[in-house]
Design a protein around this motif. Structure first.
Motif, PDB file in Angstrom:
ATOM      1  N   MET A   1     -12.428   3.160  -7.550  1.00 39.30           N
ATOM      2  CA  MET A   1     -12.667   3.759  -6.236  1.00 39.30           C
ATOM      3  C   MET A   1     -11.412   3.616  -5.388  1.00 39.30           C
ATOM      4  SD  MET A   1     -15.459   2.574  -3.423  1.00 39.30           S
ATOM      5  CE  MET A   1     -14.560   1.466  -2.373  1.00 39.30           C
ATOM      6  N   SER A   2     -10.789   4.681  -5.032  1.00 39.94           N
ATOM      7  CA  SER A   2      -9.613   4.590  -4.180  1.00 39.94           C
ATOM      8  C   SER A   2     -10.051   4.639  -2.727  1.00 39.94           C
ATOM      9  CB  SER A   2      -8.630   5.712  -4.489  1.00 39.94           C
ATOM     10  OG  SER A   2      -9.210   6.946  -4.207  1.00 39.94           O
ATOM     11  N   PRO A   3      -9.321   3.909  -1.884  1.00 46.04           N
ATOM     12  CA  PRO A   3      -9.706   3.861  -0.467  1.00 46.04           C
ATOM     13  C   PRO A   3      -9.614   5.230   0.193  1.00 46.04           C
ATOM     14  CG  PRO A   3      -8.089   2.146  -1.011  1.00 46.04           C
ATOM     15  CD  PRO A   3      -8.195   3.055  -2.192  1.00 46.04           C
ATOM     16  N   ASP A   4     -10.586   5.548   1.005  1.00 43.05           N
ATOM     17  CA  ASP A   4     -10.605   6.779   1.782  1.00 43.05           C
ATOM     18  C   ASP A   4      -9.583   6.624   2.915  1.00 43.05           C
ATOM     19  OD1 ASP A   4     -11.150   8.791   3.604  1.00 43.05           O
ATOM     20  OD2 ASP A   4     -13.324   8.661   3.328  1.00 43.05           O
ATOM     21  N   ASN A   5      -8.732   7.606   3.099  1.00 41.62           N
ATOM     22  CA  ASN A   5      -7.680   7.495   4.104  1.00 41.62           C
ATOM     23  C   ASN A   5      -8.212   7.346   5.523  1.00 41.62           C
ATOM     24  OD1 ASN A   5      -5.588   7.530   2.306  1.00 41.62           O
ATOM     25  ND2 ASN A   5      -5.338   9.750   2.378  1.00 41.62           N
ATOM     26  N   ASN A   6      -9.428   7.799   5.781  1.00 39.53           N
ATOM     27  CA  ASN A   6      -9.975   7.702   7.131  1.00 39.53           C
ATOM     28  C   ASN A   6     -10.712   6.384   7.374  1.00 39.53           C
ATOM     29  OD1 ASN A   6      -9.042  10.281   7.782  1.00 39.53           O
ATOM     30  ND2 ASN A   6     -10.821  11.209   6.807  1.00 39.53           N
ATOM     31  N   VAL A   9      -9.766  -0.142   5.521  1.00 40.00           N
ATOM     32  CA  VAL A   9      -9.941  -1.016   4.370  1.00 40.00           C
ATOM     33  C   VAL A   9      -9.749  -2.445   4.839  1.00 40.00           C
ATOM     34  CG1 VAL A   9      -9.034  -1.647   2.104  1.00 40.00           C
ATOM     35  CG2 VAL A   9      -9.091   0.744   2.798  1.00 40.00           C
ATOM     36  N   SER A  10     -10.746  -3.295   4.569  1.00 41.04           N
ATOM     37  CA  SER A  10     -10.635  -4.687   4.986  1.00 41.04           C
ATOM     38  C   SER A  10     -10.205  -5.542   3.793  1.00 41.04           C
ATOM     39  CB  SER A  10     -11.948  -5.192   5.584  1.00 41.04           C
ATOM     40  OG  SER A  10     -12.983  -5.103   4.634  1.00 41.04           O
ATOM     41  N   ALA A  31       1.738   0.521   2.595  1.00 41.65           N
ATOM     42  CA  ALA A  31       1.106   1.272   1.504  1.00 41.65           C
ATOM     43  C   ALA A  31      -0.222   1.896   1.917  1.00 41.65           C
ATOM     44  CB  ALA A  31       0.894   0.360   0.302  1.00 41.65           C
ATOM     45  N   LEU A  32      -0.966   1.201   2.764  1.00 42.00           N
ATOM     46  CA  LEU A  32      -2.283   1.663   3.218  1.00 42.00           C
ATOM     47  C   LEU A  32      -2.251   1.815   4.731  1.00 42.00           C
ATOM     48  CD1 LEU A  32      -4.597  -0.804   1.255  1.00 42.00           C
ATOM     49  CD2 LEU A  32      -4.493   1.639   0.900  1.00 42.00           C
ATOM     50  N   LEU A  33      -2.603   2.977   5.217  1.00 45.33           N
ATOM     51  CA  LEU A  33      -2.488   3.214   6.652  1.00 45.33           C
ATOM     52  C   LEU A  33      -3.519   2.455   7.477  1.00 45.33           C
ATOM     53  CD1 LEU A  33      -1.700   7.027   6.660  1.00 45.33           C
ATOM     54  CD2 LEU A  33      -0.123   5.085   6.890  1.00 45.33           C
ATOM     55  N   ASN A  34      -4.777   2.526   7.094  1.00 45.41           N
ATOM     56  CA  ASN A  34      -5.845   1.919   7.891  1.00 45.41           C
ATOM     57  C   ASN A  34      -6.333   0.630   7.240  1.00 45.41           C
ATOM     58  OD1 ASN A  34      -5.834   4.162   9.669  1.00 45.41           O
ATOM     59  ND2 ASN A  34      -7.047   5.306   8.186  1.00 45.41           N
ATOM     60  N   GLU A 128       4.773  -0.195  -4.545  1.00 42.56           N
ATOM     61  CA  GLU A 128       4.246   0.484  -5.743  1.00 42.56           C
ATOM     62  C   GLU A 128       3.076  -0.285  -6.357  1.00 42.56           C
ATOM     63  OE1 GLU A 128       4.826   3.591  -6.783  1.00 42.56           O
ATOM     64  OE2 GLU A 128       5.980   3.646  -4.933  1.00 42.56           O
ATOM     65  N   LYS A 129       3.219  -1.616  -6.477  1.00 45.89           N
ATOM     66  CA  LYS A 129       2.131  -2.435  -7.033  1.00 45.89           C
ATOM     67  C   LYS A 129       0.889  -2.333  -6.162  1.00 45.89           C
ATOM     68  CE  LYS A 129       4.526  -6.159  -9.483  1.00 45.89           C
ATOM     69  NZ  LYS A 129       4.800  -7.597  -9.474  1.00 45.89           N
ATOM     70  N   ILE A 130       1.090  -2.340  -4.859  1.00 48.43           N
ATOM     71  CA  ILE A 130      -0.044  -2.261  -3.929  1.00 48.43           C
ATOM     72  C   ILE A 130      -0.747  -0.909  -4.071  1.00 48.43           C
ATOM     73  CG2 ILE A 130      -0.674  -2.160  -1.480  1.00 48.43           C
ATOM     74  CD1 ILE A 130       1.665  -4.242  -1.074  1.00 48.43           C
ATOM     75  N   LYS A 131       0.031   0.165  -4.154  1.00 48.70           N
ATOM     76  CA  LYS A 131      -0.569   1.499  -4.310  1.00 48.70           C
ATOM     77  C   LYS A 131      -1.338   1.578  -5.624  1.00 48.70           C
ATOM     78  CE  LYS A 131       2.410   4.178  -1.297  1.00 48.70           C
ATOM     79  NZ  LYS A 131       3.255   5.360  -1.157  1.00 48.70           N
ATOM     80  N   GLU A 132      -0.774   0.977  -6.673  1.00 50.97           N
ATOM     81  CA  GLU A 132      -1.458   0.962  -7.968  1.00 50.97           C
ATOM     82  C   GLU A 132      -2.742   0.135  -7.876  1.00 50.97           C
ATOM     83  OE1 GLU A 132      -0.474  -0.977 -12.244  1.00 50.97           O
ATOM     84  OE2 GLU A 132       1.147   0.171 -11.340  1.00 50.97           O
ATOM     85  N   LEU A 133      -2.665  -0.997  -7.228  1.00 49.37           N
ATOM     86  CA  LEU A 133      -3.803  -1.894  -7.052  1.00 49.37           C
ATOM     87  C   LEU A 133      -4.961  -1.194  -6.349  1.00 49.37           C
ATOM     88  CD1 LEU A 133      -4.624  -5.034  -7.232  1.00 49.37           C
ATOM     89  CD2 LEU A 133      -3.849  -5.137  -4.878  1.00 49.37           C
ATOM     90  N   PHE A 134      -4.653  -0.448  -5.315  1.00 51.53           N
ATOM     91  CA  PHE A 134      -5.676   0.224  -4.529  1.00 51.53           C
ATOM     92  C   PHE A 134      -5.949   1.654  -4.989  1.00 51.53           C
ATOM     93  CE2 PHE A 134      -4.149  -3.132  -1.639  1.00 51.53           C
ATOM     94  CZ  PHE A 134      -5.345  -3.793  -1.459  1.00 51.53           C
ATOM     95  N   GLY A 135      -5.332   2.065  -6.085  1.00 54.44           N
ATOM     96  CA  GLY A 135      -5.607   3.391  -6.655  1.00 54.44           C
ATOM     97  C   GLY A 135      -5.136   4.530  -5.788  1.00 54.44           C
ATOM     98  N   ILE A 136      -4.017   4.325  -5.090  1.00 59.72           N
ATOM     99  CA  ILE A 136      -3.501   5.375  -4.212  1.00 59.72           C
ATOM    100  C   ILE A 136      -2.561   6.267  -5.019  1.00 59.72           C
ATOM    101  CG2 ILE A 136      -2.103   5.820  -2.167  1.00 59.72           C
ATOM    102  CD1 ILE A 136      -3.071   3.064  -1.157  1.00 59.72           C
ATOM    103  N   GLU A 137      -2.721   7.554  -4.820  1.00 61.08           N
ATOM    104  CA  GLU A 137      -1.862   8.513  -5.530  1.00 61.08           C
ATOM    105  C   GLU A 137      -0.419   8.346  -5.080  1.00 61.08           C
ATOM    106  OE1 GLU A 137      -2.988  10.559  -7.928  1.00 61.08           O
ATOM    107  OE2 GLU A 137      -4.911   9.551  -7.591  1.00 61.08           O
TER     108      GLU A 137
END
Length: 140
Positions: A1-6, A9-10, A31-34, A128-137
């Motif tokens: 499940m990748s985080p929804d951009n809107n 994420v806690s 890596a994650l905006l919200n 990059e590791k964080i984006k991979e961890l959270f399943g971000i494209e």
């Protein structure tokens, strides 16, 4: 499940290294905006924090727990055992990742032996590791 951009994420970061926490928080926010990130300097403080959240409003449990292994007072393994014993997240809302500088295969294998642990990630973290961890494209 990748985080929804809107959706916010806690994240609960459990690591005794304050400098590492500062850097990790900066990288995660890049890596994650919200994000809503809380740091605990040892497993005991994290267990107490999660127990308090569970008692007051279980819906507020973090989406992710990033857990170091080697910490004073209560290490990552003791945290996992206590987390399970107290059944702090009966609905399995939080995804737990071990984030460690350990390169020992016995630590990696032990982490994978815990059904609660989703994966073992080697420090240092980077975007990059964080984006991979959270399943971000990846952005091209």
């Amino acid at each position: 499940m990748s985080p929804d951009n809107n959706k916010t994420v806690s994240i609960l970061l459990v690591d005794d290294d304050e400098i590492n926490n500062f850097i990790s928080i900066k990288l995660i926010k890049k890596a994650l905006l919200n994000t809503d990130i809380m740091a605990c300097l040892n497993g005991k403080f994290a267990i107490d924090t999660l127990s308090d959240i569970q008692r007051k409003d279980p819906a507020q449990l973090p989406d992710y727990i990033l857990l170091d292994i080697n910490m004073p007072i209560m290490n990552g393994w003791e945290f996992l055992d206590e987390y399970k014993r107290l059944n702090l997240d009966p609905l399995s809302k939080s995804k737990i990742f071990i984030i460690s500088s350990s390169v020992f295969s016995n630590d990696i294998n032990k982490a994978r032996s815990y059904p609660l642990v989703k994966d073992f990630v080697s420090k240092p973290l980077n975007v990059e590791k964080i984006k991979e961890l959270f399943g971000i494209e990846k952005e091209f």
